[in-house]
Scaffold this motif. Structure first.
Motif, short mmCIF file in Angstrom:
data_model
loop_
_atom_site.label_atom_id
_atom_site.label_comp_id
_atom_site.label_asym_id
_atom_site.label_seq_id
_atom_site.Cartn_x
_atom_site.Cartn_y
_atom_site.Cartn_z
N GLU A 1 29.27 72.48 88.96
CA GLU A 1 30.30 72.52 89.98
C GLU A 1 31.36 73.59 89.73
O GLU A 1 32.25 73.77 90.55
CB GLU A 1 30.98 71.15 90.09
N GLY A 2 31.27 74.29 88.60
CA GLY A 2 32.17 75.43 88.38
C GLY A 2 33.14 75.20 87.24
O GLY A 2 33.73 74.13 87.10
N LEU A 3 33.32 76.22 86.41
CA LEU A 3 34.26 76.15 85.29
C LEU A 3 35.70 75.97 85.77
O LEU A 3 36.47 75.21 85.20
CB LEU A 3 34.16 77.42 84.45
N GLU A 4 36.06 76.71 86.83
CA GLU A 4 37.46 76.72 87.27
C GLU A 4 37.93 75.36 87.74
O GLU A 4 39.13 75.07 87.72
CB GLU A 4 37.64 77.74 88.39
N SER A 5 37.02 74.49 88.17
CA SER A 5 37.41 73.19 88.70
C SER A 5 37.63 72.15 87.60
O SER A 5 38.10 71.05 87.87
CB SER A 5 36.34 72.66 89.66
N LYS A 6 37.30 72.50 86.36
CA LYS A 6 37.43 71.55 85.27
C LYS A 6 38.89 71.49 84.79
O LYS A 6 39.59 72.50 84.75
CB LYS A 6 36.54 71.97 84.09
N GLY B 1 33.18 93.14 68.01
CA GLY B 1 32.50 92.05 67.34
C GLY B 1 32.02 90.95 68.26
O GLY B 1 32.21 90.99 69.48
N ARG B 2 31.38 89.95 67.65
CA ARG B 2 30.83 88.82 68.39
C ARG B 2 31.79 87.63 68.35
O ARG B 2 32.69 87.55 67.52
CB ARG B 2 29.48 88.41 67.79
N LEU B 3 31.52 86.67 69.24
CA LEU B 3 32.23 85.40 69.28
C LEU B 3 31.28 84.30 68.83
O LEU B 3 30.10 84.30 69.19
CB LEU B 3 32.73 85.10 70.70
N ALA B 4 31.78 83.36 68.01
CA ALA B 4 31.00 82.19 67.60
C ALA B 4 31.87 80.95 67.79
O ALA B 4 33.09 81.05 67.97
CB ALA B 4 30.53 82.32 66.16
N ASN B 5 31.26 79.79 67.71
CA ASN B 5 31.98 78.54 67.86
C ASN B 5 31.29 77.42 67.10
O ASN B 5 30.10 77.51 66.80
CB ASN B 5 32.10 78.16 69.34
N ASP B 6 32.06 76.38 66.77
CA ASP B 6 31.41 75.22 66.17
C ASP B 6 30.81 74.36 67.29
O ASP B 6 31.20 74.45 68.46
CB ASP B 6 32.39 74.42 65.31
N LEU B 7 29.83 73.55 66.93
CA LEU B 7 29.17 72.68 67.90
C LEU B 7 29.86 71.32 67.87
O LEU B 7 29.80 70.61 66.87
CB LEU B 7 27.69 72.55 67.56
N HIS B 8 30.52 70.97 68.96
CA HIS B 8 31.29 69.73 69.02
C HIS B 8 31.03 69.04 70.36
O HIS B 8 30.95 69.73 71.39
CB HIS B 8 32.79 70.03 68.85
N PRO B 9 30.92 67.72 70.38
CA PRO B 9 30.65 67.01 71.65
C PRO B 9 31.69 67.28 72.73
O PRO B 9 31.37 67.24 73.92
CB PRO B 9 30.65 65.53 71.23
N ASP B 10 32.94 67.55 72.33
CA ASP B 10 33.99 67.78 73.33
C ASP B 10 33.76 69.06 74.13
O ASP B 10 34.39 69.24 75.19
CB ASP B 10 35.36 67.85 72.65
N ASN B 11 32.90 69.95 73.66
CA ASN B 11 32.61 71.16 74.44
C ASN B 11 32.03 70.81 75.80
O ASN B 11 32.17 71.58 76.75
CB ASN B 11 31.64 72.06 73.68
N ASP B 12 31.40 69.64 75.91
CA ASP B 12 30.84 69.22 77.20
C ASP B 12 31.94 69.00 78.24
O ASP B 12 31.69 69.13 79.44
CB ASP B 12 30.03 67.93 77.02
N SER B 13 33.16 68.68 77.80
CA SER B 13 34.25 68.47 78.75
C SER B 13 34.67 69.77 79.44
O SER B 13 35.40 69.75 80.43
CB SER B 13 35.45 67.86 78.03
N LEU B 14 34.20 70.91 78.93
CA LEU B 14 34.47 72.20 79.57
C LEU B 14 33.47 72.49 80.68
O LEU B 14 33.64 73.46 81.43
CB LEU B 14 34.41 73.32 78.53
N GLY B 15 32.42 71.68 80.77
CA GLY B 15 31.41 71.89 81.80
C GLY B 15 30.00 71.74 81.27
O GLY B 15 29.08 71.42 82.01
N SER B 16 29.83 71.98 79.97
CA SER B 16 28.52 71.85 79.33
C SER B 16 28.71 71.91 77.82
O SER B 16 29.62 72.59 77.34
CB SER B 16 27.57 72.97 79.77
N SER B 17 27.87 71.21 77.08
CA SER B 17 27.95 71.29 75.63
C SER B 17 27.62 72.69 75.14
O SER B 17 27.95 73.08 74.03
CB SER B 17 26.98 70.28 74.99
#
Length: 341
Positions: free
Chosen positions: A5-10, A28-44
């Motif tokens: 449904e879109g990132l902006e609507s979250k 350089g590159r971007l990295a991130n840790d894997l956390h369940p709360d990432n799903d609240s942004l729209g997807s894990s």
């Protein structure tokens, strides 16, 4: 619906708009840790979409059948996260260790990191190598200060060569050995020619013995020649999907490109492209400006030629069929077809 449904609507869109979007075109590159709360942004897996939003590459395991570098990314993720993604069978997962992770992240040219898990955030805050840039709704953005974010670098030691039947396993064993990261090895196939500069080519057993010595803190049974770091300097680096260009004053020195090796990569300004641990590209510049570009191999060109011949044959056959039908219809009209009264 939640995923599309879109990132902006979250409600947590500011995490992306404030922390991620300003990284457009940064080194350089971007990295991130894997956390369940990432799903609240729209997807894990929302941070995998970053290269589609801005001009910023990422470090991600992705599909195992994609670039070979994916398997090494899984290992690094296990060092940076409380819980990590599943592993390909050949990978030996490790536990959270951000000290080792920082070494690996620098190796893979990660310049920025987004963290959510408290353990990862604490490790970043306590490390002198990381600088906090911002925080939004519990997500924190850090910058790695130990390198400049370039994809091309001159290693601390001259590479040695090893002949192996499985470059992925050889690369993984090197990644597991944190003490080996500044000692690169060229990974040669069974029939691949060696360069005189590498000296004696190690066997797989000799390679493993060397890594074992490094793990124990002992001097390896082979000699690594150090490279004077002020001897060469890299400038004007440009990296795109199919082209890598840089200028260097270190003509003749080994230059490692922190991008996955593949046979289709060609080079101008050096003789050839080699695979170097874990699966990066290695060139020895013969002139000041070097350009790597994604070209075509002989099998690929043969396939393209056969495809073109198939298309020509199809068009010719279709034309002959159409011509026969057209001729037959003209013949019928010329003779005349009687009709019943």
């Amino acid at each position: 619906k939640w995923n599309y449904e879109g990132l902006e609507s979250k409600p947590r869109w500011p995490v992306i708009s404030i922390l991620v979007l300003p990284l457009d075109q940064t080194p350089g590159r971007l990295a991130n840790d894997l956390h369940p709360d990432n799903d609240s942004l729209g997807s894990s897996r929302v941070f995998e979409a970053v290269p589609a939003l801005i001009r910023k590459p990422i470090l991600e395991g992705g599909i195992v059948s994609s670039a070979a570098g994916a398997i090494y990314s899984y290992y690094v993720q296990s060092e940076t996260s409380k819980d990590c993604a599943g592993f390909p069978e050949i990978v030996k997962p490790t536990t959270f260790n951000f000290t080792n992770a920082t070494r690996h992240l620098e190796l893979f040219n990660v310049k920025h990191f987004i963290a959510r898990w408290p353990g990862t955030k604490q490790a970043l805050a306590q490390s002198p190598d990381w600088k906090k840039l911002g925080e939004v709704q519990g997500w924190e953005l850090y910058e790695l200060t130990t390198h400049d974010g370039r994809h091309v670098f001159i290693p601390r030691h001259e590479p040695l060569a090893v002949r192996t039947n499985d470059f992925k396993l050889a690369g993984l064993e090197w990644i597991y050995t944190i003490q080996a990261l500044d000692r690169p090895f060229v990974l040669l196939g069974p029939e691949e020619p060696a360069e005189p500069a590498w000296g004696k080519v190690l066997s797989a057993d000799e390679y493993m013995s060397c890594l074992s010595s490094l793990k124990k803190g002992e001097e390896p049974p082979v000699v690594f020649r150090p490279i004077e770091q002020k001897k060469g300097m890299i400038t004007e680096e440009e990296v795109s999907d199919g082209r890598i260009r840089f200028k260097t004053s270190g003509i003749g020195l080994p230059h490692i490109v922190k991008c996955s090796y593949f046979p289709n990569w060609k080079v101008k300004g050096a003789r050839r492209v080699h695979m170097v641990t874990p699966d990066f590209m290695l060139v020895y510049p013969e002139q000041r400006e070097v350009e790597l570009y994604y070209g075509y191999t002989l099998p690929y060109n043969v396939g393209r030629a056969l495809s073109a011949l198939g298309l020509v044959a199809f068009i010719a056959l279709a034309g002959m069929t159409w011509r026969r039908r057209w001729t037959a219809r003209r013949g019928l009209r010329g003779v005349g077809v009687p009709t019943s009264p």
